[in-house]
Scaffold this motif. Structure first.
Motif, PDB file in Angstrom:
ATOM      1  N   MET A 229      -1.125  13.802   2.370  1.00 64.13           N
ATOM      2  CA  MET A 229       0.249  14.246   2.143  1.00 64.13           C
ATOM      3  C   MET A 229       1.082  13.145   1.501  1.00 64.13           C
ATOM      4  SD  MET A 229       1.207  16.567   5.490  1.00 64.13           S
ATOM      5  CE  MET A 229       2.642  17.278   4.674  1.00 64.13           C
ATOM      6  N   SER A 230       0.889  11.906   1.930  1.00 65.27           N
ATOM      7  CA  SER A 230       1.653  10.785   1.356  1.00 65.27           C
ATOM      8  C   SER A 230       1.262  10.520  -0.076  1.00 65.27           C
ATOM      9  CB  SER A 230       1.450   9.524   2.199  1.00 65.27           C
ATOM     10  OG  SER A 230       1.877   9.720   3.523  1.00 65.27           O
ATOM     11  N   SER A 231       0.007  10.837  -0.440  1.00 66.05           N
ATOM     12  CA  SER A 231      -0.477  10.577  -1.790  1.00 66.05           C
ATOM     13  C   SER A 231      -0.223  11.738  -2.739  1.00 66.05           C
ATOM     14  CB  SER A 231      -1.985  10.281  -1.746  1.00 66.05           C
ATOM     15  OG  SER A 231      -2.265   9.202  -0.888  1.00 66.05           O
TER      16      SER A 231
ATOM     17  N   TYR B 107      18.825  23.433  -0.545  1.00 68.53           N
ATOM     18  CA  TYR B 107      19.081  22.524   0.579  1.00 68.53           C
ATOM     19  C   TYR B 107      18.364  21.192   0.452  1.00 68.53           C
ATOM     20  CZ  TYR B 107      20.860  26.846   2.472  1.00 68.53           C
ATOM     21  OH  TYR B 107      21.572  28.000   2.638  1.00 68.53           O
ATOM     22  N   THR B 108      17.351  21.104  -0.399  1.00 72.17           N
ATOM     23  CA  THR B 108      16.668  19.826  -0.586  1.00 72.17           C
ATOM     24  C   THR B 108      16.016  19.789  -1.957  1.00 72.17           C
ATOM     25  OG1 THR B 108      14.953  18.336   0.270  1.00 72.17           O
ATOM     26  CG2 THR B 108      14.547  20.686   0.500  1.00 72.17           C
ATOM     27  N   GLN B 109      16.007  18.610  -2.546  1.00 73.16           N
ATOM     28  CA  GLN B 109      15.258  18.366  -3.769  1.00 73.16           C
ATOM     29  C   GLN B 109      14.108  17.395  -3.504  1.00 73.16           C
ATOM     30  OE1 GLN B 109      15.524  19.800  -6.901  1.00 73.16           O
ATOM     31  NE2 GLN B 109      16.773  21.224  -5.693  1.00 73.16           N
ATOM     32  N   CYS B 110      13.767  17.233  -2.225  1.00 65.82           N
ATOM     33  CA  CYS B 110      12.663  16.347  -1.860  1.00 65.82           C
ATOM     34  C   CYS B 110      11.374  16.859  -2.513  1.00 65.82           C
ATOM     35  CB  CYS B 110      12.521  16.305  -0.335  1.00 65.82           C
ATOM     36  SG  CYS B 110      11.197  15.262   0.256  1.00 65.82           S
ATOM     37  N   ARG B 111      10.758  16.019  -3.338  1.00 67.85           N
ATOM     38  CA  ARG B 111       9.645  16.481  -4.168  1.00 67.85           C
ATOM     39  C   ARG B 111       8.443  16.929  -3.353  1.00 67.85           C
ATOM     40  NH1 ARG B 111       7.674  12.275  -7.739  1.00 67.85           N
ATOM     41  NH2 ARG B 111       8.503  10.804  -6.209  1.00 67.85           N
ATOM     42  N   TRP B 112       8.104  16.173  -2.304  1.00 62.64           N
ATOM     43  CA  TRP B 112       6.880  16.522  -1.584  1.00 62.64           C
ATOM     44  C   TRP B 112       7.062  17.772  -0.725  1.00 62.64           C
ATOM     45  CZ3 TRP B 112       6.558  16.454   3.777  1.00 62.64           C
ATOM     46  CH2 TRP B 112       7.530  15.731   4.474  1.00 62.64           C
ATOM     47  N   ILE B 113       8.277  18.006  -0.228  1.00 63.33           N
ATOM     48  CA  ILE B 113       8.522  19.233   0.527  1.00 63.33           C
ATOM     49  C   ILE B 113       8.375  20.445  -0.389  1.00 63.33           C
ATOM     50  CG2 ILE B 113      10.320  20.582   1.675  1.00 63.33           C
ATOM     51  CD1 ILE B 113      11.302  18.059   3.013  1.00 63.33           C
TER      52      ILE B 113
ATOM     53  N   GLN C 294       0.824  -1.198   0.000  1.00 58.30           N
ATOM     54  CA  GLN C 294       0.000   0.000   0.000  1.00 58.30           C
ATOM     55  C   GLN C 294       0.863   1.255   0.000  1.00 58.30           C
ATOM     56  OE1 GLN C 294      -2.858  -0.158   3.179  1.00 58.30           O
ATOM     57  NE2 GLN C 294      -2.950  -2.380   3.110  1.00 58.30           N
ATOM     58  N   ALA C 295       2.080   1.147  -0.517  1.00 59.91           N
ATOM     59  CA  ALA C 295       3.018   2.263  -0.456  1.00 59.91           C
ATOM     60  C   ALA C 295       2.478   3.466  -1.214  1.00 59.91           C
ATOM     61  CB  ALA C 295       4.362   1.844  -1.033  1.00 59.91           C
ATOM     62  N   LYS C 296       2.770   4.656  -0.682  1.00 61.87           N
ATOM     63  CA  LYS C 296       2.339   5.924  -1.279  1.00 61.87           C
ATOM     64  C   LYS C 296       3.475   6.502  -2.118  1.00 61.87           C
ATOM     65  CE  LYS C 296      -1.488   5.873   1.205  1.00 61.87           C
ATOM     66  NZ  LYS C 296      -2.831   5.742   0.595  1.00 61.87           N
ATOM     67  N   PRO C 297       3.157   7.475  -2.974  1.00 64.45           N
ATOM     68  CA  PRO C 297       4.227   8.121  -3.741  1.00 64.45           C
ATOM     69  C   PRO C 297       5.292   8.762  -2.861  1.00 64.45           C
ATOM     70  CG  PRO C 297       2.070   8.694  -4.633  1.00 64.45           C
ATOM     71  CD  PRO C 297       1.822   7.955  -3.365  1.00 64.45           C
ATOM     72  N   PHE C 298       4.877   9.301  -1.687  1.00 69.00           N
ATOM     73  CA  PHE C 298       5.813   9.944  -0.779  1.00 69.00           C
ATOM     74  C   PHE C 298       5.798   9.213   0.548  1.00 69.00           C
ATOM     75  CE2 PHE C 298       4.074  13.675  -3.263  1.00 69.00           C
ATOM     76  CZ  PHE C 298       5.113  13.682  -4.180  1.00 69.00           C
ATOM     77  N   ARG C 299       6.975   8.930   1.070  1.00 70.09           N
ATOM     78  CA  ARG C 299       7.085   8.223   2.349  1.00 70.09           C
ATOM     79  C   ARG C 299       7.161   9.236   3.483  1.00 70.09           C
ATOM     80  NH1 ARG C 299      11.563   3.669   2.277  1.00 70.09           N
ATOM     81  NH2 ARG C 299      10.661   3.405   4.353  1.00 70.09           N
ATOM     82  N   ILE C 300       6.045   9.404   4.157  1.00 68.29           N
ATOM     83  CA  ILE C 300       5.943  10.327   5.295  1.00 68.29           C
ATOM     84  C   ILE C 300       5.525   9.513   6.504  1.00 68.29           C
ATOM     85  CG2 ILE C 300       4.769  12.365   6.219  1.00 68.29           C
ATOM     86  CD1 ILE C 300       4.327  13.279   3.332  1.00 68.29           C
ATOM     87  N   SER C 301       6.263   9.653   7.567  1.00 66.24           N
ATOM     88  CA  SER C 301       6.014   8.867   8.768  1.00 66.24           C
ATOM     89  C   SER C 301       4.727   9.313   9.455  1.00 66.24           C
ATOM     90  CB  SER C 301       7.200   9.013   9.734  1.00 66.24           C
ATOM     91  OG  SER C 301       6.875   8.532  11.003  1.00 66.24           O
ATOM     92  N   LYS C 302       3.909   8.341   9.858  1.00 65.97           N
ATOM     93  CA  LYS C 302       2.735   8.664  10.678  1.00 65.97           C
ATOM     94  C   LYS C 302       3.169   9.243  12.015  1.00 65.97           C
ATOM     95  CE  LYS C 302      -0.475   5.238   8.757  1.00 65.97           C
ATOM     96  NZ  LYS C 302      -1.242   3.993   9.026  1.00 65.97           N
ATOM     97  N   TRP C 303       4.312   8.788  12.493  1.00 68.43           N
ATOM     98  CA  TRP C 303       4.841   9.341  13.740  1.00 68.43           C
ATOM     99  C   TRP C 303       5.087  10.839  13.619  1.00 68.43           C
ATOM    100  CZ3 TRP C 303       9.419  11.908  14.011  1.00 68.43           C
ATOM    101  CH2 TRP C 303       9.849  12.265  15.294  1.00 68.43           C
TER     102      TRP C 303
END
Length: 456
Positions: free
Chosen positions: A93-95, A198-204, A43-52
């Motif tokens: 957010m993960s999707s 400082y980051t190329q993280c797509r979801w950020i 069930q992985a999402k496009p972006f890995r964001i921790s529920k924590w």
């Protein structure tokens, strides 16, 4: 990793319970067997964001409280369906399907008579912004300039004032810099470009762009699209401001004017120079630099100040400036041997003192005759103590008139509460002074400043 959307908070955030070098709940421990706060591989999402991270963000939003946004939902109402509300934030957010709602705009008066617009996101949006802050802040924090103090862990406004005080003794001239409408005029493309350093993280990057472009809802309900600026009041806005000014100002100053130290708290900045001519040249250089970054110096509020004292006896039209609630100006001081001299030093500003007195009057102590004096102390000591701890660090005697005013409000309360004290102000003052003598720690200013009413 860059470009994969899998970046995670790193060492600066020690969150969760420890388990060895890294806790078993540490965000870096995401590889291998899925944890209970992760989605199974199927069930992985496009972006890995921790529920924590979402849960930690909610705890921070709750601790900060704050007003409701455009949906009129308070934190208490949000908590009625907490599990589902947090899951929706994480899932969207993960999707990649999280779209921020409009920001509620509220106007507050500025001390110069103008109006500052504050943007209040919804509770859910504040949680989502805090998630991004948890991931982004540890990436950029190690790069920031040591003389940047605003909204940074381990740094405070007091640190900035203390450093400015020290440098005003060593440098004769100060540039008191004010950027006109800084938060309202930030260029979106330049902000995203700065974050991309400082980051190329797509979801950020995706969600920061959406927050920058989220419309503003005015008091009458109309929606206003935002072409530039970031709302004051947003969780992520101070971090974006620090990233932008680190590249636009801090790094540039270090490279272009390495001999000009400065203190910056968000967009409030003072810089120190040896000579008046140097100060004028540096100010003109800063003006050109900010223009390149689509910003403008406020011509009336920006000024060059001479740090006058016993050793610097020249004259100049500007010999004082305000910084973070303090006024820096020549003041009579005593050295360790008790000898008086003129010292260029900070003390609580007249504007800050005025706001404290206005806040005291807004408590309407004289109408609280149902309360005992112990109740009043419990109600207001946290506020009084906070003011004293910040404004009493330097030249605390400037606070004495403010807290004498509070003693006067207590006297007025006693005259209304006790029949024998009505229309007898002097008697009420002596009564209050007797309590101060018997219980000197009852009110914070009695104990910390020694500002007590006369006992008669």
């Amino acid at each position: 990793m860059r470009g994969t959307g899998t970046e995670r908070p790193v060492g600066a955030e020690k969150l969760g319970k420890p388990d060895g070098a890294k806790g078993s709940r540490h965000p870096a421990c995401c590889e291998g067997q899925p944890r209970k706060w992760e989605e199974p591989a199927g069930q992985a999402k496009p972006f890995r964001i921790s529920k924590w991270a979402v849960w930690e963000a909610y705890k921070r939003v709750k601790a900060n409280q704050g007003a409701a946004g455009v949906d009129s939902e308070s934190i208490e109402e949000f908590e009625k369906d907490l599990k589902n509300n947090l899951y929706k934030i994480w899932n969207r957010m993960s999707s990649g399907t999280y779209f921020p709602p409009p920001v509620r705009s509220v106007g507050i008066l500025k001390k110069d008579g103008g109006e500052r617009r504050l943007g209040i996101p919804t509770v859910a949006d504040r949680v989502a912004q805090t998630v991004v802050k948890l991931y982004l802040e540890p990436m950029v924090e190690p790069h920031f300039h040591p003389d940047s103090y605003g909204y940074r862990p381990g740094k405070s406004a007091y640190d900035a004032v203390a450093r400015a005080r020290e440098r005003c003794w060593r440098y004769d001239w100060v540039i008191d810099l004010d950027i006109r409408g800084f938060f309202d005029n930030l260029d979106h493309a330049l902000v995203l470009r700065a974050v991309g350093k400082y980051t190329q993280c797509r979801w950020i990057l995706l969600y920061i762009e959406r927050w920058l472009r989220a419309p503003v809802q005015m008091e009458d309900g109309t929606l206003v699209p935002r072409e530039k600026g970031t709302p004051q009041g947003g969780v992520v806005s101070p971090l974006l401001a620090n990233i932008f000014l680190h590249l636009a100002f801090d790094t540039w100053m270090r490279e272009t004017h390495p001999d000009v130290p400065f203190e910056r708290y968000a967009d409030d900045t003072v810089a120190h120079c040896r000579k008046e001519q140097q100060a004028k040249q540096v100010l003109e250089s800063i003006r050109r630099r900010l223009k390149q970054c689509c910003l403008e110096i406020h011509p009336e509020k920006t000024k060059i100040v001479y740090c006058k004292d016993d050793d610097r006896r020249g004259g100049y039209p500007q010999e004082k400036f305000d910084f973070l609630g303090y006024t820096f100006r020549p003041r009579r001081s005593k050295n360790r041997w008790g000898k008086c001299f003129i010292n260029f030093t900070p003390a609580v500003s007249s504007e800050a003192a005025k706001r404290m007195r206005q806040e005291m009057r807004s408590w309407h102590l004289h109408l609280r005759s149902d309360k005992a004096i112990d109740d009043l102390a419990r109600m207001w000591n946290p506020v009084l103590r906070g003011w004293i701890q910040y404004f009493g660090r330097f030249y605390k005697s400037a606070l004495y008139p403010v807290f004498r005013h509070f003693n006067g409000l207590l006297v007025r309360w006693a005259m209304r509460k006790y029949k024998r004290l009505r229309q007898h102000r002097r008697r009420a003052e002596h009564w209050l002074g007797g309590i101060a003598r018997r219980e000197p720690g009852l009110f914070a200013h009695w104990q910390m400043l020694g500002v007590k009413p006369a006992a008669g």
